[in-house]
Design a protein around this motif. Structure first.
Motif, short mmCIF file in Angstrom:
data_model
loop_
_atom_site.label_atom_id
_atom_site.label_comp_id
_atom_site.label_asym_id
_atom_site.label_seq_id
_atom_site.Cartn_x
_atom_site.Cartn_y
_atom_site.Cartn_z
N ALA A 269 1.65 -8.95 10.41
CA ALA A 269 1.60 -8.23 9.30
C ALA A 269 1.32 -6.76 9.34
N ALA A 270 0.20 -6.64 10.08
CA ALA A 270 -0.48 -5.03 10.55
C ALA A 270 0.60 -4.16 11.20
N LEU A 271 1.20 -4.87 12.26
CA LEU A 271 2.13 -4.25 12.95
C LEU A 271 3.05 -3.76 12.25
N ARG A 272 3.82 -4.66 11.34
CA ARG A 272 4.85 -4.27 10.53
C ARG A 272 4.66 -3.16 9.52
N GLU A 273 3.56 -3.26 9.12
CA GLU A 273 2.99 -2.32 8.05
C GLU A 273 3.02 -0.69 8.77
N TRP A 274 2.63 -0.87 10.01
CA TRP A 274 2.18 0.15 10.78
C TRP A 274 3.61 1.00 11.27
N LEU A 275 4.56 0.09 11.64
CA LEU A 275 5.86 0.50 12.30
C LEU A 275 6.51 0.90 11.11
N GLY A 276 6.52 0.55 9.71
CA GLY A 276 7.21 0.91 8.47
C GLY A 276 6.72 2.11 8.47
N LYS A 277 5.56 2.68 8.38
CA LYS A 277 5.06 4.02 8.02
C LYS A 277 5.46 5.08 9.13
N THR A 278 5.28 4.61 10.49
CA THR A 278 5.62 5.37 11.61
C THR A 278 7.26 5.82 11.64
N LEU A 279 8.07 4.67 11.40
CA LEU A 279 9.53 4.87 11.45
C LEU A 279 10.21 5.02 10.21
N ALA A 280 9.55 5.66 9.06
CA ALA A 280 9.89 5.72 7.73
C ALA A 280 10.90 6.66 7.59
N GLU A 281 10.92 7.56 8.51
CA GLU A 281 12.39 8.58 8.55
C GLU A 281 13.51 7.77 8.76
N HIS A 282 13.27 6.80 9.66
CA HIS A 282 14.81 6.20 10.05
C HIS A 282 14.90 4.74 9.33
N VAL A 283 13.93 3.87 8.93
CA VAL A 283 14.26 2.50 8.64
C VAL A 283 13.38 2.38 7.32
N LYS A 284 14.10 1.39 6.27
CA LYS A 284 13.25 1.14 5.02
C LYS A 284 12.34 0.23 4.91
N GLU A 285 12.58 -0.63 6.01
CA GLU A 285 11.78 -1.82 6.32
C GLU A 285 11.47 -2.48 7.74
#
Length: 619
Positions: free
Chosen positions: A498-514
């Motif tokens: 869960a924590a990794l997914r949340e962090w990746l979502g923010k880090t790659l927000a320019e490229h991915v929606k989820e």
């Protein structure tokens, strides 16, 4: 060049007669349309004139004729048809079977030049109907020609006369005596018997010591489409196809249509055996010939055949259409629309019969024209089911053989709800896509769709035989069912990552929606998928290249919770590792997912720099 194309020298006469027939058709049509054109059309014909002493053969017509510019543009050079490309194609075909090089005749329209197989010099005299100037063109076939305006043009009738100064007879080289009456009769009967216009030969007869000369029509002039099918030989059908299509190869299939009742018409259609070079040219001429009560109306009647069947050749002869018909009127004519619907169903039905009765010919047809036929899945919703019935696709079931949708469903598991597919640039890209991993592991067949049109039709068709088409690169997939142990593991993974997914979502927000966990991956660390109703990236790119403003939707990054890179990234993030290094790794993970599916990196230079840094740090 002509010797590289033709194997049978006799066909030069068929080519010249075919050109003359076209000229007569055009003159009658022009005279009907242009009332100011003062020409006599009651005695249109093709004459074969022989001078045995001079060893010349002249093919003469009183048709539309040509202007000087048309002579230079159409006769004087084949550059208009692509000389350089033709020579290149001939070189490529040199080491293949004869049919491969012979097929080029129909693709480049160089039938006139077949005359140089039998003649040392060819002279053409022509005068366009309604014009005063006549033109003479001459060449020995060595690469140059002369063209001049005839001084006494008034004495030249409208039409075209092609005079061949024949080579000596050489039976070993299959070079016959083309001044011989019997030879000419045999060639006309074999290749041009069905030509609508009278083909006349001047013959000599001696009776009571007196020799007389008279013109004799030597072709039957019977319209093949009007004759009962059992009275026409396959050879006659083949030669008629070559006459109207200017193709060299035999047709793959002949289709006859006869409609009786309130609206009567007949049609004779052909499926070619090889795609023409202009199949995808926007400005290429297409459509079938239209006749009304045996009177030629137009050569390329697009209204009778939809664009996705543009390769079909043939003639349609209607009984009740007005002779004063234009292309604009055709588009709205009710009878034309009725004929069009019937002809389409007849063609599609004939392809289906070929699929069942002669799989070899069907495979040839689909290889040459399948990509075009699939355009009908987008253009012709009314016949969508019929097109799907005759379509074949590559799939994971076999490395080379294609499959029909019916065969796909026969092999599918009983509880399978979807027809799975994946689009991509090539078979190898699709087969190596991470999206394939779970489907391969579960033994689920996936259609491999590589044609650009595939991106369009799968978005519109929806289903076949009650089974929906589903891209394995979109939406969520559940291939494991509802096993309790699997459900427990999924729940545990969701909490663990869960924590990794949340962090990746923010880090790659320019490229991915989820960012979410995947159950479609078995060996790859990550993949990119679209939402169920998102346009695929390849389709968005096509729209953008066509000038349409279609925004590229962000996609979903799916992680493989069993992959060492993903678990390592989770552990490093949980322990508060180097934020810059983790961010670089996240970008690399996204870039790897793009490359794995065959997509382009947004910034290749940055990706290689990050990769170099990470590799250096690991040493």
């Amino acid at each position: 060049m002509v010797h590289s194309i033709y194997s049978n020298k006799d066909v030069f006469l068929r080519e010249l007669i075919s050109n003359a027939s076209d000229a007569l058709d055009k003159l009658r049509l022009e005279a009907f349309r242009n009332k100011d054109l003062e020409v006599e059309i009651d005695d249109l014909h093709i004459d074969l004139e022989v001078d045995r002493a001079a060893r010349t053969l002249t093919v003469r017509d009183n048709g539309i004729g040509m202007s000087r510019d048309e002579v230079v543009g159409l006769i004087g050079t084949i550059a208009k048809s692509g000389t350089a490309e033709l020579i290149q194609k001939l070189r490529e075909a040199k080491n293949t079977d004869g049919a491969a090089s012979a097929d080029l005749i129909g693709q480049f329209g160089v039938g006139f030049y077949s005359a140089f197989m039998v003649a040392d010099t060819v002279t053409l005299v022509t005068k366009k109907a309604g014009q005063a100037e006549a033109t003479r063109w001459s060449s020995d076939g060595a690469g140059t020609y002369t063209v001049e305006t005839i001084a006494d043009s008034e004495s030249v009738p409208h039409g075209t006369a092609v005079t061949l100064h024949l080579k000596p007879e050489d039976t070993e080289d299959q070079l016959h005596d083309y001044t011989d009456e019997r030879t000419l009769r045999d060639i006309v009967r074999r290749y041009s018997d069905f030509v609508t216009w009278p083909i006349r030969l001047e013959t000599e007869k001696t009776e009571d010591g007196k020799t007389t000369r008279r013109w004799e029509t030597i072709n039957s002039r019977k319209a093949l489409w009007a004759r009962p099918k059992d009275e026409v030989s396959e050879e006659e059908y083949r030669e008629f196809y070559k006459h109207i299509s200017h193709d060299w190869l035999d047709p793959l299939r002949t289709i006859t249509v006869k409609a009786e009742g309130t609206f009567e018409y007949q049609a004779l259609l052909f499926l070619p055996s090889r795609a023409p070079m202009d199949l995808y040219y926007r400005d290429a001429k297409r459509g079938v010939q239209l006749y009304v009560k045996r009177v030629f109306i137009m050569d390329n009647c697009e209204a009778l055949i939809p664009d996705y069947l543009r390769f079909v050749k043939g003639v349609v002869d209607a009984q009740d259409l007005s002779l004063n018909v234009s292309r604009e009127i055709l588009q709205q004519d009710r009878h034309i629309q009725l004929m069009r619907r019937r002809l389409v169903k007849k063609v599609l039905g004939s392809i289906k019969e070929m699929m069942a009765d002669d799989r070899g010919r069907y495979d040839t047809f689909w290889r040459e024209f399948g990509r075009v036929v699939k355009e009908g899945l987008v253009e012709d919703p009314d016949n969508r089911k019929a097109i799907l019935d005759i379509a074949s696709f590559a799939s994971t079931h076999h490395p080379e053989d294609l499959t029909t949708l019916r065969d796909y469903l026969d092999r599918a598991k009983d509880d399978q709800e979807h027809i799975y597919y994946l689009t991509g640039a090539s078979r190898s890209v699709i087969e190596n896509s991470p999206h394939m991993e779970a489907f391969r592991a579960k033994g689920l067949e996936v259609l491999i769709l590589t044609d650009p049109i595939d991106e369009f039709w799968v978005e519109q068709v929806g289903e076949y035989e009650g089974k929906t088409f589903k891209s394995i690169a979109k939406g969520e997939v559940d291939l494991d069912g509802t096993d309790d142990d699997a459900a427990e593991q999924e729940k545990a993974d969701e909490e663990s990552f869960a924590a990794l997914r949340e962090w990746l979502g923010k880090t790659l927000a320019e490229h991915v929606k989820e960012v979410r966990l995947s159950n479609r991956l078995t060996t790859s660390p990550a993949c990119l998928v679209g939402d169920t109703h998102d346009l695929p990236p390849a389709l968005v790119k096509m729209y953008q290249q066509a000038g349409q403003e279609v925004p590229m939707a962000k996609r979903i990054l799916e992680l493989n919770p069993k992959h060492a890179l993903v678990t390592g990234l989770r552990d490093a993030h949980a322990s508060g590792g180097d934020t810059e290094a983790l961010t670089e790794t996240a970008e690399l993970l996204y870039g790897m997912a793009l490359l794995a599916e065959g997509s382009e990196l947004p910034d290749p230079q940055r990706f290689t720099t990050l990769l170099s840094n990470r590799l250096a740090a690991s040493l």
